[in-house]
Structure formats: C-alpha cells, structure tokens
Design an enzyme around this catalytic site. Structure first.
Site, mmCIF file in Angstrom:
data_model
loop_
_atom_site.group_PDB
_atom_site.id
_atom_site.type_symbol
_atom_site.label_atom_id
_atom_site.label_comp_id
_atom_site.label_asym_id
_atom_site.label_seq_id
_atom_site.Cartn_x
_atom_site.Cartn_y
_atom_site.Cartn_z
ATOM 1 C CG ASP A 67 1.844 16.095 -9.026
ATOM 2 O OD1 ASP A 67 1.987 16.743 -8.122
ATOM 3 O OD2 ASP A 67 1.801 14.800 -8.092
ATOM 4 N NE ARG A 77 -6.326 4.734 -0.885
ATOM 5 C CZ ARG A 77 -5.467 5.403 -1.046
ATOM 6 N NH1 ARG A 77 -5.504 5.884 -2.466
ATOM 7 N NH2 ARG A 77 -4.876 5.163 0.254
ATOM 8 C CB ILE A 118 16.363 14.444 -3.123
ATOM 9 C CG1 ILE A 118 16.629 16.569 -3.320
ATOM 10 C CG2 ILE A 118 17.392 13.584 -2.714
ATOM 11 C CD1 ILE A 118 17.451 17.008 -1.933
ATOM 12 C CB VAL A 154 14.519 16.669 0.159
ATOM 13 C CG1 VAL A 154 14.012 18.368 -0.640
ATOM 14 C CG2 VAL A 154 14.841 17.566 1.581
ATOM 15 C CE LYS A 214 8.124 -20.842 7.526
ATOM 16 N NZ LYS A 214 9.371 -21.903 7.486
ATOM 17 N N GLY A 218 -1.531 12.720 2.647
ATOM 18 C CA GLY A 218 -0.547 13.565 1.407
ATOM 19 C C GLY A 218 -0.224 14.605 1.174
ATOM 20 C CG LEU A 222 -0.865 -14.949 7.314
ATOM 21 C CD1 LEU A 222 -0.458 -13.558 7.744
ATOM 22 C CD2 LEU A 222 -1.936 -14.994 6.888
ATOM 23 C CE LYS A 275 15.299 -8.657 8.543
ATOM 24 N NZ LYS A 275 15.901 -10.199 7.852
HETATM 25 P P1 8DG Z 1 -1.170 9.885 0.615
HETATM 26 O O1 8DG Z 1 -0.599 10.825 -0.944
HETATM 27 O O2 8DG Z 1 -1.917 10.100 1.025
HETATM 28 O O3 8DG Z 1 0.550 9.460 0.245
HETATM 29 O O4 8DG Z 1 -1.391 8.323 -0.458
HETATM 30 P P2 8DG Z 1 -2.021 8.303 -2.003
HETATM 31 O O5 8DG Z 1 -2.939 9.785 -2.369
HETATM 32 O O6 8DG Z 1 -2.769 6.858 -2.085
HETATM 33 O O7 8DG Z 1 -0.706 8.243 -2.912
HETATM 34 P P3 8DG Z 1 -0.462 8.780 -3.857
HETATM 35 O O8 8DG Z 1 1.527 8.573 -3.998
HETATM 36 O O9 8DG Z 1 -0.267 10.555 -3.904
HETATM 37 O O10 8DG Z 1 0.095 7.841 -5.531
HETATM 38 C C1 8DG Z 1 -1.584 8.670 -6.408
HETATM 39 C C2 8DG Z 1 -2.337 7.572 -5.916
HETATM 40 O O11 8DG Z 1 -1.766 7.107 -7.640
HETATM 41 C C3 8DG Z 1 -1.391 6.316 -6.042
HETATM 42 O O12 8DG Z 1 -2.804 5.788 -4.573
HETATM 43 C C4 8DG Z 1 -1.910 4.993 -7.028
HETATM 44 C C5 8DG Z 1 -1.724 5.557 -8.538
HETATM 45 N N1 8DG Z 1 -0.010 5.133 -8.029
HETATM 46 C C6 8DG Z 1 0.591 4.160 -8.966
HETATM 47 N N2 8DG Z 1 1.513 4.261 -8.563
HETATM 48 C C7 8DG Z 1 1.836 5.664 -8.623
HETATM 49 C C8 8DG Z 1 3.257 5.751 -8.711
HETATM 50 O O13 8DG Z 1 4.290 5.501 -9.380
HETATM 51 N N3 8DG Z 1 3.506 7.378 -8.985
HETATM 52 C C9 8DG Z 1 2.349 7.345 -8.322
HETATM 53 N N4 8DG Z 1 2.815 9.369 -8.355
HETATM 54 N N5 8DG Z 1 1.120 7.725 -8.210
HETATM 55 C C10 8DG Z 1 1.094 5.793 -8.611
HETATM 56 O O14 8DG Z 1 -0.578 2.982 -8.178
HETATM 57 CA CA CA Z 2 -1.924 11.229 -2.887
HETATM 58 CA CA CA Z 3 0.426 12.008 -4.773
#
Ligand code: 8DG
Ligand code: CA
Ligand code: CA
Length: 334
Positions: free
Chosen positions: A255, A185, A108, A105, A62, A191, A64, A74
């Site tokens: 994308d 990063r 969805i 999915v 708490k 992902g 933190l 919890k």
């Molecule tokens: P990952 O794909 O390896 O799981 O991680 P990521 O690359 O960090 O996440 P991402 O879901 O692909 O989103 C890429 C970056 O876009 C995220 O690090 C920060 C920025 N971002 C936000 N908010 C949102 C949002 O609501 N939608 C999307 N598409 N991107 C966002 O800060």
């Molecule tokens: Ca990503």
């Molecule tokens: Ca993405």
C-alpha cells in the site's frame, strides 16, 4: 488491517490462553460479526501476552484490566480440561470453518464470505471455479492466496525499502518515503508493506491540483517497471497493489499513501501503530484536551469542537504536546 494476528510471541508465558482467545476473536469477527466480542477477546489476549507471569486461575486473570467473568471462566475450563467446549463446537461447524477460510482471501470480508458460503462455495478451489462472483480485489487476493499468507522476513523488507527509495529518489530527490507498520516497529517479520510518501509541493488546502492527482499514478508507473506487478485499487492519494523483488520471491501486498507534508508526521505515527498503541495514545491525547488522528493533532476547546491543526514538525512534537513520554517505534508493539 492484515488478517490473522497473534500476540503469542516469544517470552509469552500465557501463549496457550492467547491462542484460544485469538481464535475466539477471529470467530466473533468473521462468523458472528460481533465486533464487541471480537475486541474483548483481542484485548484480553493482548493483556495476557504482556503479563509477566503465568496465570494460574480465572480469578487471578480477572484482576487484570480487560478480563471479565466470561473470559475468566474460559481460562478455568481450559486449565481444568485442556480444551474449550465452545471451540470444539466451532471446529465441527463446517459453515463457520468455511467462512473463516474464505475471509483469509484479501478483499473478502465476513459479509461476502457468508454470502459465498450460503451459495455453496466453501473452499479456495471452489472460489477458483467462481471468479464471476468476485470483484477485482478478491480475484487478485485469490490469485496470490498462498503468497499473501506468507510473512515477509525483515531482510526482504529492507531490500524492498531500498528499492522503493532508489526508484522514487531517482524520479525526484525531494520525495520522502517511510515504511511504517510492523516493519518500522522493528518486527522480524511483516504481513505487508505500508509505505507513506510526501513531497514539499504537497500541501493541504491549496485546492486539488491536477499535478497532485497524477503524482501517485506517475510514481506507481515507475514502480511497475521493476517492482509492482498488480494494481488492486488506485486513487489520488492511495494505491493498493502487489509487488515482488524478483521471481525468486513471493508476491507481497503493497500500500502506498501520498500525504500532504503538514500531515506527514501524524500519518507516520498512525500507520506505524500498533493499533492498540494508537488507541492508548489517542485516549491520552483526549485526556490532555486534544484530538489525534491520522491527519492532525487539534486542541479541543471548552465547546468540545476541535480547533485548527497544531503545526507539527516531527513525531516527537506530537508526544510533547500531549505530555506523553516518547516511545521509539520498537516500543510501540502493544
Ligand atoms: P502486519 O502488517 O505485520 O501484520 O502488522 P501491522 O503493520 O502492524 O498492521 P497493518 O494491518 O498493516 O496496519 C498498519 C498500521 O496501521 C497499524 O499498525 C496501525 C494502523 N491502523 C490502525 N487501525 C487500522 C485499520 O483499521 N486499518 C489499517 N489499514 N490500519 C490501521 O490503527
Ligand atoms: Ca503492515
Ligand atoms: Ca497494511
């Protein structure tokens, strides 16, 4: 955003707490649709993951930032019993389980998942028998369900990056492309692929030129010859789709965003994330009298109305303007 994230990585002394908090946050997002609780659990998991020491009690937790009474309770329950009644109940709730499953999915969301479950569809196989209830994005998400759940190793991300660069520089050597997200990063796995593209001819405020509107389509047509396999959606500035390196590799979500050059650095900063880092940086910008978003950095006057965008020529510029110590992309994993 991609689904199912977990901050419990290597070196996390509170990984078991983070696991149950992330599971609770997913439940709040997908089933209860309580965005405040979702954020609260996610934030708490992030704070505990970053904490240098093993938490021994709810009271200690708490202290933190971001951990209140309920989460502290919890933590105590988990420490005393090794489990959580709330999660036990959720695990036995067939509806909740089905909603959680269907939201995995691509395309969805929680509302659609709940609607499908109400209609008696509770499994991936069930979805496959009901394609008429899904839109194009959801059908592609289902087609590649197993592949989209697989993380992309960094070596494959590097190959994808080289191939994307090779193809677009072949089209026009003046293109700039940056793969953002977790890859930028420095993460070992990603992902999906978040690509940002700009070109010196792409400018804001010059009216919508026909050429601009076809640029992304022309680019994707080239990529279709060797990399892109499906289109989820195609706009003037944003392509969402699927790609793969070759038949030996899984299908991956890709994308591509086309960005005017004046906005490129703000976009690269935003799409590099992490989302928690972005929030921290935006809050800091506000304290310094600026608004920061994926398009621009603008001063906020005494009236509270944002002024004209500040010309930005690098990511570093943005940090400098708002007096925020520069963080390399690898230092933005929070
Ligand atoms: P990952 O794909 O390896 O799981 O991680 P990521 O690359 O960090 O996440 P991402 O879901 O692909 O989103 C890429 C970056 O876009 C995220 O690090 C920060 C920025 N971002 C936000 N908010 C949102 C949002 O609501 N939608 C999307 N598409 N991107 C966002 O800060
Ligand atoms: Ca990503
Ligand atoms: Ca993405």
């Amino acid at each position: 955003m991609s689904k199912r994230k977990n901050p419990s990585g290597a070196g996390n002394l509170n990984a078991d707490f983070c696991d149950f908090l992330m599971e609770l946050s997913e439940y709040e997002k997908n089933v209860s649709r309580n965005i405040h609780k979702f954020n609260a659990y996610k934030k708490a998991a992030g704070v505990l993951a970053a904490h240098h020491k093993r938490i021994e009690s709810g009271d200690e937790a708490k202290k933190l930032n971001g951990i209140g009474d309920k989460i502290a309770k919890k933590i105590d329950e988990f420490l005393q019993t090794g489990k959580l009644r709330k999660l036990e109940t959720i695990h036995q709730d067939e509806q909740a389980k089905a909603i959680n499953l269907l939201t995995r999915v691509s395309g969805i969301g929680p509302v659609k998942a709940a609607e499908l479950v109400r209609g008696g569809i509770i499994s991936i196989d069930g979805l496959r028998l009901n394609l008429d209830k899904l839109n194009h994005h959801q059908i592609i998400g289902l087609k590649h369900f197993e592949d989209f759940e697989k993380k992309i190793p960094r070596s494959e991300m590097q190959e994808l990056e080289s191939k994307l660069k090779e193809i677009i520089f072949e089209m026009d050597s003046e293109f700039t492309i940056t793969i953002c997200g977790s890859y930028r990063r420095g993460k070992a796995e990603s992902g999906d692929i978040d690509a940002l593209v700009t070109h010196p001819s792409l400018k804001v405020g010059e009216g919508k030129k026909k050429r601009d509107a076809t640029l992304l389509k022309t680019l994707v047509e080239q990529l279709r010859e060797s990399l892109v396999t499906d289109t989820i959606s195609m706009g003037d500035t944003k392509f969402m789709g699927v790609c793969r390196l070759s038949s030996e590799f899984p299908y991956r979500r890709l994308d591509i965003r086309l960005i005017p050059c004046e906005q490129y650095h703000c976009a690269v900063l935003y799409f590099t994330g992490s989302d928690v880092f972005n929030k921290t940086m935006r809050a800091h910008a506000l304290e310094q009298g600026f608004t920061l978003n994926e398009y621009a950095l603008r001063p906020v006057g005494v009236t509270g109305i944002p002024g004209e965008p500040i010309p930005i020529s690098s990511e570093q510029d943005i940090f400098d303007y708002i007096n925020f110590p520069y963080k390399k992309p690898e230092e933005r994993n929070m």
